[in-house]
Design a protein around this motif. Structure first.
Motif, mmCIF file in Angstrom:
data_model
loop_
_atom_site.group_PDB
_atom_site.id
_atom_site.type_symbol
_atom_site.label_atom_id
_atom_site.label_comp_id
_atom_site.label_asym_id
_atom_site.label_seq_id
_atom_site.Cartn_x
_atom_site.Cartn_y
_atom_site.Cartn_z
ATOM 1 N N ILE A 1 0.864 -1.168 0.000
ATOM 2 C CA ILE A 1 0.000 0.000 0.000
ATOM 3 C C ILE A 1 0.904 1.223 0.000
ATOM 4 O O ILE A 1 1.893 1.271 0.735
ATOM 5 C CB ILE A 1 -0.954 -0.010 1.213
ATOM 6 N N ALA A 2 0.605 2.153 -0.844
ATOM 7 C CA ALA A 2 1.477 3.318 -0.992
ATOM 8 C C ALA A 2 0.619 4.538 -1.267
ATOM 9 O O ALA A 2 -0.539 4.601 -0.864
ATOM 10 C CB ALA A 2 2.493 3.075 -2.110
ATOM 11 N N PHE A 3 1.191 5.511 -1.960
ATOM 12 C CA PHE A 3 0.483 6.744 -2.240
ATOM 13 C C PHE A 3 0.578 7.063 -3.721
ATOM 14 O O PHE A 3 1.603 6.851 -4.364
ATOM 15 C CB PHE A 3 1.054 7.906 -1.422
ATOM 16 N N TYR A 4 -0.528 7.582 -4.247
ATOM 17 C CA TYR A 4 -0.583 8.060 -5.624
ATOM 18 C C TYR A 4 -0.410 9.571 -5.590
ATOM 19 O O TYR A 4 -1.188 10.274 -4.965
ATOM 20 C CB TYR A 4 -1.917 7.679 -6.265
ATOM 21 N N THR B 1 5.133 7.394 16.744
ATOM 22 C CA THR B 1 4.449 7.172 18.011
ATOM 23 C C THR B 1 3.687 8.415 18.479
ATOM 24 O O THR B 1 3.113 8.408 19.564
ATOM 25 C CB THR B 1 5.465 6.758 19.099
ATOM 26 N N SER B 2 3.674 9.457 17.675
ATOM 27 C CA SER B 2 2.931 10.675 17.987
ATOM 28 C C SER B 2 2.457 11.304 16.689
ATOM 29 O O SER B 2 2.887 10.910 15.598
ATOM 30 C CB SER B 2 3.794 11.661 18.791
ATOM 31 N N ILE B 3 1.586 12.291 16.808
ATOM 32 C CA ILE B 3 0.995 12.934 15.629
ATOM 33 C C ILE B 3 1.816 14.145 15.227
ATOM 34 O O ILE B 3 2.059 15.044 16.037
ATOM 35 C CB ILE B 3 -0.459 13.347 15.907
ATOM 36 N N GLY B 4 2.242 14.151 13.993
ATOM 37 C CA GLY B 4 2.959 15.276 13.408
ATOM 38 C C GLY B 4 2.420 15.554 12.023
ATOM 39 O O GLY B 4 1.347 15.067 11.639
ATOM 40 N N THR B 5 3.167 16.312 11.259
ATOM 41 C CA THR B 5 2.720 16.668 9.911
ATOM 42 C C THR B 5 2.508 15.447 9.030
ATOM 43 O O THR B 5 1.552 15.391 8.242
ATOM 44 C CB THR B 5 3.752 17.608 9.253
ATOM 45 N N HIS B 6 3.375 14.457 9.151
ATOM 46 C CA HIS B 6 3.305 13.282 8.286
ATOM 47 C C HIS B 6 2.238 12.282 8.718
ATOM 48 O O HIS B 6 2.056 11.255 8.071
ATOM 49 C CB HIS B 6 4.671 12.591 8.233
ATOM 50 N N ALA C 1 14.126 8.339 -4.109
ATOM 51 C CA ALA C 1 13.214 7.841 -3.087
ATOM 52 C C ALA C 1 11.758 7.972 -3.533
ATOM 53 O O ALA C 1 11.384 8.879 -4.260
ATOM 54 C CB ALA C 1 13.437 8.613 -1.796
ATOM 55 N N HIS C 2 10.926 7.028 -3.103
ATOM 56 C CA HIS C 2 9.504 7.083 -3.411
ATOM 57 C C HIS C 2 8.703 7.132 -2.115
ATOM 58 O O HIS C 2 9.188 6.767 -1.050
ATOM 59 C CB HIS C 2 9.084 5.882 -4.267
ATOM 60 N N VAL C 3 7.467 7.593 -2.227
ATOM 61 C CA VAL C 3 6.611 7.782 -1.073
ATOM 62 C C VAL C 3 5.993 6.449 -0.669
ATOM 63 O O VAL C 3 5.552 5.669 -1.521
ATOM 64 C CB VAL C 3 5.505 8.812 -1.384
ATOM 65 N N GLU C 4 5.970 6.187 0.624
ATOM 66 C CA GLU C 4 5.412 4.941 1.124
ATOM 67 C C GLU C 4 4.577 5.205 2.372
ATOM 68 O O GLU C 4 4.656 6.271 2.988
ATOM 69 C CB GLU C 4 6.528 3.958 1.482
ATOM 70 N N ALA C 5 3.783 4.214 2.756
ATOM 71 C CA ALA C 5 3.016 4.269 3.996
ATOM 72 C C ALA C 5 3.700 3.395 5.030
ATOM 73 O O ALA C 5 4.183 2.312 4.728
ATOM 74 C CB ALA C 5 1.588 3.784 3.755
ATOM 75 N N LEU D 1 -0.526 5.803 11.400
ATOM 76 C CA LEU D 1 -0.321 5.724 9.958
ATOM 77 C C LEU D 1 0.417 6.968 9.502
ATOM 78 O O LEU D 1 0.022 8.090 9.835
ATOM 79 C CB LEU D 1 -1.661 5.610 9.236
ATOM 80 N N SER D 2 1.483 6.779 8.738
ATOM 81 C CA SER D 2 2.339 7.895 8.348
ATOM 82 C C SER D 2 2.675 7.823 6.868
ATOM 83 O O SER D 2 2.581 6.770 6.232
ATOM 84 C CB SER D 2 3.643 7.888 9.163
ATOM 85 N N ILE D 3 3.063 8.954 6.344
ATOM 86 C CA ILE D 3 3.597 9.023 4.995
ATOM 87 C C ILE D 3 5.095 9.276 5.114
ATOM 88 O O ILE D 3 5.537 10.109 5.914
ATOM 89 C CB ILE D 3 2.903 10.134 4.168
ATOM 90 N N GLY D 4 5.884 8.518 4.384
ATOM 91 C CA GLY D 4 7.333 8.658 4.461
ATOM 92 C C GLY D 4 7.970 8.332 3.131
ATOM 93 O O GLY D 4 7.290 8.081 2.132
ATOM 94 N N THR D 5 9.266 8.366 3.105
ATOM 95 C CA THR D 5 10.014 8.053 1.883
ATOM 96 C C THR D 5 10.911 6.855 2.133
ATOM 97 O O THR D 5 11.330 6.585 3.263
ATOM 98 C CB THR D 5 10.876 9.251 1.447
ATOM 99 N N GLN D 6 11.179 6.139 1.083
ATOM 100 C CA GLN D 6 12.038 4.968 1.161
ATOM 101 C C GLN D 6 13.056 5.025 0.031
ATOM 102 O O GLN D 6 12.701 5.206 -1.138
ATOM 103 C CB GLN D 6 11.215 3.679 1.057
#
Length: 231
Positions: free
Chosen positions: A88-91, A209-214, A200-204, A185-190
């Motif tokens: 599962i990733a991001f479009y 462990t806390s809520i931030g922008t991502h 790098a591409h975007v991944e989930a 659940l976060s959005i990050g790069t790999q």
């Protein structure tokens, strides 16, 4: 017997007030546009088919999750029928407006349902099923996949409504069973494993462990399901 003449009186009502007699020598007042009430303008019709959620109760039924920014990222499963992986990733959609964006393929739509009810939707755990009939889950290693055929502890997410500049902002919390660990659940790069591959591409993932922008997403539901104001 004599009767004294009395002055005749009459009850006055708004409907039978005597109209003032017109004076032919007095110039008539010109009618102005302000004397005529203009018809109210019709309210603009919202033609959107997908709108931001207003409360946690809207997180049932078809949903779409967006991560806002200069480039909007839509949570999605692989769109290719040849890709049978559970990834599962991001479009990514650059130059898109978060207020107007809508899903463009069925792989971007997830169906939410209540798994464990909470108190007035607060603390309610929900599961999210993809168009392939599989559920979004998070592993203890922080990996997020969409391959579970049934709902278990790792497929139940607790929505947390977040104050944000955009409507419908929510974070999805995962309480790992058997411990006090909480992941989001976060959005990050790999980075690619093969140096020959592009950058790098975007991944989930579920490392945070806390809520931030991502960890903040904009959830949208179908417009005909978000008619009631939040409680």
């Amino acid at each position: 017997m004599e009767y004294q003449e009395t002055k005749k009186t009459k009850l006055a009502f708004k409907s039978n007030k005597r109209k003032a007699t017109s004076n032919p020598d007095k110039p008539k007042r010109k009618s102005t546009s302000s004397s005529h009430k203009s018809k109210p303008k019709p309210k603009p019709v919202d033609t959107r088919t997908w709108v931001p959620i207003r409360s946690e109760s809207d997180l049932s039924g078809p949903l779409v999750f967006y991560h806002p920014g200069p480039c909007i990222h839509t949570l999605s499963i692989p769109s290719s029928s040849l890709d049978s992986s559970n990834s599962i990733a991001f479009y990514s959609q650059p130059n898109a407006a978060i207020e107007e964006i809508e899903p463009i393929r069925v792989e971007q739509v997830f169906v939410g349902r209540v798994s464990v009810p909470g108190n007035n939707d607060v603390g309610t755990r929900r599961s999210f099923k993809s168009s392939r009939g599989l559920y979004v889950s998070a592993g203890r290693d922080g990996r997020v996949e969409c391959g579970a055929a049934a709902i278990g502890a790792l497929e139940m997410w607790t929505p947390v409504m977040v104050q944000c500049e955009h409507e419908g902002a929510v974070a999805l919390k995962m309480c790992l069973p058997g411990c006090d660990d909480v992941r989001y659940l976060s959005i990050g790069t790999q980075e690619p494993q093969d140096p020959k591959e592009p950058g790098a591409h975007v991944e989930a993932n579920a490392h945070a462990t806390s809520i931030g922008t991502h960890q903040i997403f904009i959830a949208k539901c179908q417009a005909n399901r978000s008619l009631q104001p939040p409680a």
